[in-house]
Design a protein around this motif. Sequence first.
Motif, short mmCIF file in Angstrom:
data_model
loop_
_atom_site.label_atom_id
_atom_site.label_comp_id
_atom_site.label_asym_id
_atom_site.label_seq_id
_atom_site.Cartn_x
_atom_site.Cartn_y
_atom_site.Cartn_z
N LEU A 1 -25.25 -36.07 -112.76
CA LEU A 1 -24.53 -34.62 -112.86
C LEU A 1 -24.27 -33.96 -111.47
O LEU A 1 -23.27 -33.70 -111.42
CB LEU A 1 -25.34 -33.47 -113.58
CG LEU A 1 -25.59 -33.46 -115.04
CD1 LEU A 1 -26.83 -32.76 -115.49
CD2 LEU A 1 -24.37 -33.18 -115.80
N ASP B 1 -24.58 -34.83 -121.58
CA ASP B 1 -24.70 -33.81 -120.48
C ASP B 1 -23.71 -33.94 -119.52
O ASP B 1 -22.97 -32.83 -119.25
CB ASP B 1 -25.95 -34.18 -119.74
CG ASP B 1 -27.27 -34.03 -120.17
OD1 ASP B 1 -27.32 -33.25 -121.50
OD2 ASP B 1 -28.21 -34.32 -120.19
N ASP C 1 -21.01 -30.75 -118.85
CA ASP C 1 -20.96 -30.29 -117.74
C ASP C 1 -19.45 -30.30 -117.02
O ASP C 1 -18.96 -29.26 -116.27
CB ASP C 1 -22.12 -30.75 -116.70
CG ASP C 1 -22.28 -29.91 -115.50
OD1 ASP C 1 -22.76 -28.88 -115.56
OD2 ASP C 1 -21.77 -30.29 -114.26
N TYR D 1 -17.56 -27.53 -118.66
CA TYR D 1 -17.84 -26.16 -117.86
C TYR D 1 -17.22 -25.86 -116.38
O TYR D 1 -16.79 -25.01 -116.23
CB TYR D 1 -19.56 -26.03 -117.56
CG TYR D 1 -20.09 -25.99 -118.99
CD1 TYR D 1 -19.61 -25.54 -120.08
CD2 TYR D 1 -21.61 -26.07 -118.89
CE1 TYR D 1 -20.28 -25.41 -121.19
CE2 TYR D 1 -22.23 -25.99 -119.95
CZ TYR D 1 -21.72 -25.49 -121.41
OH TYR D 1 -22.42 -25.51 -122.44
N MET E 1 -22.49 -26.14 -114.84
CA MET E 1 -23.17 -25.22 -115.68
C MET E 1 -23.73 -24.14 -114.80
O MET E 1 -23.59 -23.13 -114.92
CB MET E 1 -24.53 -25.99 -116.32
CG MET E 1 -25.61 -25.00 -116.85
SD MET E 1 -25.18 -24.51 -118.22
CE MET E 1 -24.95 -22.43 -117.92
#
Length: 261
Positions: free
Chosen positions: A18, A82, A86, A89, A137
């Motif tokens: 991430l 994930d 993300d 987002y 996020m």
Amino acid sequence: MSFDRSSAGDPARSLELLWRAPAAPRRGPRQRLDVDRVVAVAVALADAEGLDAVTMRRVAQQLGVVPMTLYTYVPGKAELLDLMLDTAYLRMPRTDTAGRPWRARLSAVAEENRALFEAHPWAAAISTGRPPLGPGMMAKYEHELSALDGLGLDDVEMDAALTFLLTFVQANARSAAEARAARRDSAMDEEQWWAANAPLLERVLDPRAYPTAARVGTAAGSAHGAAYSPAHAWEFGLGRVLDGLAVLVEGRGDAARNGTP
């Protein structure tokens, strides 16, 4: 019960991906893929065909590589999910609502999330009780909390108020997606569906046995042209969510003016 949720994979590996933590250098030929390209293809696939279409094998096929190659970049679908969420987002438009009334600020937050789910319907189906703690996020959370900052709420109340609002938006998005799927699968819009089924309903349903349901259902159906209107559910529901938060927000303002804790 089986459902997709964020943060279901290896948390350490997910966080590294991430935040794009530098990986140890590898020997061998130069790699022709990267994590961003893998995620972009997975998001495009989910947008076009839904989340069930996103498998490591299918993403690899879209990229023109064998599935084992994909695992060099992402360890599995859980971590890929994930990254997809993300990324969505991170790319969300963020409205500058500084100086506007609190209801307008929260309405803007709600509309931004509604637009996210319209662009990426699969995102509304993911449980985010354990959110992907990536840059997208965190930027989203920081931006949305600013709509509640300075209203006299404590930190726990700010988080709870935002969760309350976003839970409504996600539920509304799921219901709207289900309504679209029903129209698509039946090849009929709501008016056509009711026209086809009304004669049977009139034969089997005695309105005297269900007087309130018959009266209210008829009134709602006439008003919306359907048993369920996503647009009306959005407008009505968002208004009631904001009314509910007004009790808390305005109560804090009254307490501050009166000098009470």
